[in-house]
Design a protein around this motif. Structure first.
Motif, PDB file in Angstrom:
ATOM      1  N   ALA A  46      16.831  17.219   3.729  1.00  8.46           N
ATOM      2  CA  ALA A  46      16.197  15.902   3.717  1.00  8.46           C
ATOM      3  C   ALA A  46      17.233  14.856   3.342  1.00  8.46           C
ATOM      4  O   ALA A  46      18.178  15.139   2.599  1.00  8.46           O
ATOM      5  CB  ALA A  46      15.029  15.876   2.731  1.00  8.46           C
ATOM      6  N   PRO A  47      17.060  13.627   3.819  1.00 11.54           N
ATOM      7  CA  PRO A  47      18.051  12.574   3.532  1.00 11.54           C
ATOM      8  C   PRO A  47      17.975  12.084   2.103  1.00 11.54           C
ATOM      9  O   PRO A  47      17.016  12.339   1.368  1.00 11.54           O
ATOM     10  CB  PRO A  47      17.660  11.466   4.524  1.00 11.54           C
ATOM     11  N   GLU A  48      19.005  11.364   1.720  1.00 10.72           N
ATOM     12  CA  GLU A  48      19.059  10.753   0.397  1.00 10.72           C
ATOM     13  C   GLU A  48      17.862   9.833   0.202  1.00 10.72           C
ATOM     14  O   GLU A  48      17.486   9.083   1.097  1.00 10.72           O
ATOM     15  CB  GLU A  48      20.365   9.964   0.259  1.00 10.72           C
ATOM     16  N   GLY A  49      17.239   9.903  -0.966  1.00 13.75           N
ATOM     17  CA  GLY A  49      16.098   9.047  -1.260  1.00 13.75           C
ATOM     18  C   GLY A  49      14.763   9.625  -0.861  1.00 13.75           C
ATOM     19  O   GLY A  49      13.729   8.963  -1.000  1.00 13.75           O
ATOM     20  N   SER A  50      14.751  10.870  -0.388  1.00 12.65           N
ATOM     21  CA  SER A  50      13.493  11.470   0.079  1.00 12.65           C
ATOM     22  C   SER A  50      12.733  12.168  -1.043  1.00 12.65           C
ATOM     23  O   SER A  50      11.611  12.619  -0.832  1.00 12.65           O
ATOM     24  CB  SER A  50      13.768  12.463   1.209  1.00 12.65           C
ATOM     25  N   GLY A  51      13.326  12.279  -2.233  1.00 12.74           N
ATOM     26  CA  GLY A  51      12.620  12.872  -3.364  1.00 12.74           C
ATOM     27  C   GLY A  51      13.012  14.296  -3.681  1.00 12.74           C
ATOM     28  O   GLY A  51      12.253  15.017  -4.352  1.00 12.74           O
ATOM     29  N   LYS A  52      14.201  14.723  -3.277  1.00  8.32           N
ATOM     30  CA  LYS A  52      14.616  16.118  -3.494  1.00  8.32           C
ATOM     31  C   LYS A  52      14.736  16.443  -4.984  1.00  8.32           C
ATOM     32  O   LYS A  52      14.255  17.485  -5.442  1.00  8.32           O
ATOM     33  CB  LYS A  52      15.952  16.391  -2.789  1.00  8.32           C
ATOM     34  N   GLU A 204      12.583  20.897   6.838  1.00  9.30           N
ATOM     35  CA  GLU A 204      13.432  19.750   7.181  1.00  9.30           C
ATOM     36  C   GLU A 204      12.587  18.492   7.286  1.00  9.30           C
ATOM     37  O   GLU A 204      11.557  18.478   7.954  1.00  9.30           O
ATOM     38  CB  GLU A 204      14.180  19.997   8.489  1.00  9.30           C
ATOM     39  N   ILE A 205      13.047  17.446   6.623  1.00  8.35           N
ATOM     40  CA  ILE A 205      12.389  16.144   6.647  1.00  8.35           C
ATOM     41  C   ILE A 205      13.306  15.177   7.379  1.00  8.35           C
ATOM     42  O   ILE A 205      14.447  14.952   6.954  1.00  8.35           O
ATOM     43  CB  ILE A 205      12.116  15.619   5.215  1.00  8.35           C
ATOM     44  N   GLU A 206      12.848  14.616   8.479  1.00  6.86           N
ATOM     45  CA  GLU A 206      13.695  13.711   9.262  1.00  6.86           C
ATOM     46  C   GLU A 206      13.811  12.344   8.598  1.00  6.86           C
ATOM     47  O   GLU A 206      14.893  11.829   8.391  1.00  6.86           O
ATOM     48  CB  GLU A 206      13.135  13.560  10.682  1.00  6.86           C
ATOM     49  N   ALA A 207      12.685  11.718   8.313  1.00  8.37           N
ATOM     50  CA  ALA A 207      12.647  10.435   7.602  1.00  8.37           C
ATOM     51  C   ALA A 207      13.497   9.350   8.254  1.00  8.37           C
ATOM     52  O   ALA A 207      14.239   8.636   7.602  1.00  8.37           O
ATOM     53  CB  ALA A 207      13.068  10.621   6.154  1.00  8.37           C
TER      54      ALA A 207
END
Length: 435
Positions: A46-52, A204-207
């Protein structure tokens, strides 16, 4: 609307999350938390800022429904000292069970204070891989009762060359759940985690930011293993004089520009030059218009660090041999300003595994994914002797194509199923009329 009490979190943790404004779980939390609580190995992309980070902090705290023993049960590996401190701060904000002891390990003069903190009792250890390994080898970090290993920002740690300490720590833990969080997944990362991951679920989160969807030229991505293969790919494309009539090739610095120029110049000679070269003994152009007007010229090298504004209209190919450090510089080049006309410009990006995170950031900013293109069948893939994830191999004597017999059939493991489609090829062939 999804809420945290649907995700099997304990009530105390839900109250803590709600007090901090986490009322609605993000997509990554909805898709991973129940699996984490259930004990499954997870690869979360997941991209930066997605809450990982919030995801694994919640999942970790949910394990402690009892009085802690003061023996490390959770090891969280992050790239740098600043990351260690940020993760511990988030634990402090969400954790209401103050009997849980959290210790940070990172590079700092001396190890005595960190060894003392571990000796006093630690339930959760947040560490950089190099410092965790060093203290483990000093018998200061007990991994015997470890239940959960979390590798955060895994792609960044690959870039920093931390594969060895991560692998040693993972292999020293006899039995544990494994969570890997990363912006992107690629072959180097896969090789690092494959030995210790057990039937992981990949989420996987595209966002993509659809609110800032930009109209761009068609973007094609070529994922190559190393610099030498980038050179081979560029040379291979330039062999096709009918298609690659005019190309701008962007590189990050003068040293790379010189290597690319020397490689292309062996065969192309006066067909390749620089934008505003530093020296008078090489072919150069003062502008893109001058390059387009030169009937012999086919390639103009542009150095990203010069940050020059270039008029790109009418250039068939924009080739990013390197991605610029500033993603906005890349985006400004690929925006299609001729929306009323047929767009015949292609933006080609060459990226190694270590550059894929930058590709992701560009995709998020533009709201568009780059189309992943299969490498040409006749491209020579150069083995990388510097790869830390496989034994060093003797480098090939010839890493650049030579006229006549430059390209051989690839090994089956490198073979691909397609190159440019017939329709794409036809579209590209129209560019012969340029200039």
């Amino acid at each position: 609307m999804a809420v945290f009490d649907k995700l099997k979190l304990n009530k105390q943790l839900i109250r803590s999350a709600t007090e901090l404004g986490y009322t609605t779980p993000k997509e990554i939390q909805q898709k991973t938390l129940t699996r984490i609580i259930g004990g499954q190995d997870i690869i979360a992309i997941a991209p930066e800022g997605s809450g990982k980070t919030t995801t694994y902090v919640l999942g970790t705290l949910n394990r402690f429904n009892y009085a802690p023993e003061g023996v490390p049960k959770v090891l969280i590996l992050v790239p740098e000292k600043e990351d260690v401190l940020a993760v511990i701060e988030l634990f402090d904000r969400l954790n209401k069970n103050k009997s849980i002891s959290i210790v940070g390990l990172y590079v700092t003069p001396g190890t005595e204070a960190q060894l003392d903190a571990l000796a006093d009792g630690a339930d959760i250890v947040v560490a950089t891989p190099d410092r965790a390994r060093a203290i483990y080898l000093k018998l200061g970090l007990n991994l015997n009762k470890m239940e959960l290993l979390i590798i955060d920002d895994a792609d960044r740690m690959i870039k920093k060359g931390m594969q060895l300490p991560i692998a040693e720590l993972a292999n020293s833990i006899t039995k544990a759940q494994h969570l890997v969080f990363t912006d992107v997944m690629h072959s180097r990362l896969e090789k690092m985690i494959a030995p210790f991951m057990k039937l992981p679920a990949t989420i996987e989160i595209e966002a993509l930011d659809e609110t800032s969807h930009l109209t761009t030229h068609q973007q094609l991505l070529y994922n190559v293993p190393n610099f030498a293969t980038k050179l081979n790919l560029l040379n291979l494309f330039m062999y096709d004089e009918e298609v690659f009539t005019k190309s701008l090739v962007f590189v990050n610095n003068s040293a790379t520009a010189e290597k690319v120029f020397q490689s292309l110049n062996r065969r192309m000679h006066d067909a390749v030059g620089y934008l505003n070269p530093k020296f008078f003994d090489v072919k150069g152009f003062k502008s893109a218009d001058e390059f387009k007007a030169d009937t012999e010229a086919r390639v103009m090298l542009v150095v990203n660090e010069n940050n020059e504004t270039i008029e790109l209209n009418g250039i068939p190919f924009l080739i990013h041999f390197d991605l610029p450090q500033d993603k906005d510089q890349y985006i400004s080049r690929v925006i299609n300003t001729n929306t009323g006309a047929d767009d015949e410009t292609l933006a080609l990006t060459f990226a190694t595994d270590l550059e894929l995170s930058e590709v992701k950031k560009i995709e998020q900013a533009t709201g568009n994914k780059m189309e992943l293109s299969t490498l040409p069948d006749d491209l020579v893939i150069v083995n990388d002797p510097k790869s830390r994830t496989e034994p060093a191999k003797k480098p090939a004597k010839v890493t650049e194509p030579e006229t006549g017999a430059a390209f051989h059939e690839k090994k089956a493991a490198n073979s691909k199923t397609y190159n440019f489609s017939s329709g794409q090829k036809a579209k590209m062939n129209k560019k012969k009329k340029h200039g």
